[in-house]
Design an enzyme around this catalytic site. Sequence first.
Site, PDB file in Angstrom:
ATOM      1  CG  HIS A  11      12.931 -33.553 -31.255  1.00 50.46           C
ATOM      2  ND1 HIS A  11      13.573 -32.343 -31.261  1.00 50.46           N
ATOM      3  CD2 HIS A  11      13.497 -34.285 -30.256  1.00 50.46           C
ATOM      4  CE1 HIS A  11      14.503 -32.353 -30.301  1.00 50.46           C
ATOM      5  NE2 HIS A  11      14.461 -33.517 -29.672  1.00 50.46           N
ATOM      6  CD  GLU A  12      11.714 -37.256 -28.583  1.00 50.01           C
ATOM      7  OE1 GLU A  12      12.795 -37.883 -28.450  1.00 50.01           O
ATOM      8  OE2 GLU A  12      11.509 -36.160 -28.032  1.00 50.01           O
ATOM      9  CB  CYS A  29      17.149 -31.610 -27.542  1.00 46.15           C
ATOM     10  SG  CYS A  29      17.504 -33.380 -27.502  1.00 46.15           S
ATOM     11  CG  HIS A  84      16.790 -38.131 -30.330  1.00 46.84           C
ATOM     12  ND1 HIS A  84      18.051 -37.622 -30.099  1.00 46.84           N
ATOM     13  CD2 HIS A  84      15.927 -37.224 -29.821  1.00 46.84           C
ATOM     14  CE1 HIS A  84      17.952 -36.464 -29.470  1.00 46.84           C
ATOM     15  NE2 HIS A  84      16.674 -36.192 -29.290  1.00 46.84           N
TER      16      HIS A  84
END
Length: 175
Positions: free
Chosen positions: A142-143, A100, A146
């Site tokens: 993953h994004e 990341c 966030h």
Amino acid sequence: MVSLPITQLGDRILRQKALEIKNIHDDRIQKLIDDLIATVAQANGVGIAAPQVAESLRLFIVASHPNPRYPNAPEMEPTAMINPKIIAHSTEVVKGWEGCLCVPGIRGLVPRYQAIEVEYMDRNGKLHKAEFTDFIARIFQHEYDHLDGIVFLDRLESTLDIMSEQEYQKQIVKN
């Protein structure tokens, strides 16, 4: 297009739930999209979310391409995904190495759904439905995390699944 500073782990914005974007056509949102694309390219990333540049908004870029951090990444044109949702996912979960931009120098072996069905708005306000698998599905998840204040380290099953970037490059990439 401007490359923006990347927020680092420990900054509170990375732990907040990002706000939905109401006006996609706002000049500020369009500029942010361009700046995110420039930032992810400059950082050799394959994706970046708005909270990673200190903007608590439900927006990320998926920009998969081979680079020094991910030499085997598939090609995908940088794509803005606004107010994204995961609407379905496979039962199969696969562990894969992730890093990341907000957590430099560390990789983790993260379990993710192998396939996901998603919907998102593009930068023109058009709704898209898509199915992603493998590495692209991993980037999306993953994004997406966030946007909910989750970093990849939160998903690790064990601290034994952590490796330094230097060791990752030596052991995983070179093999």
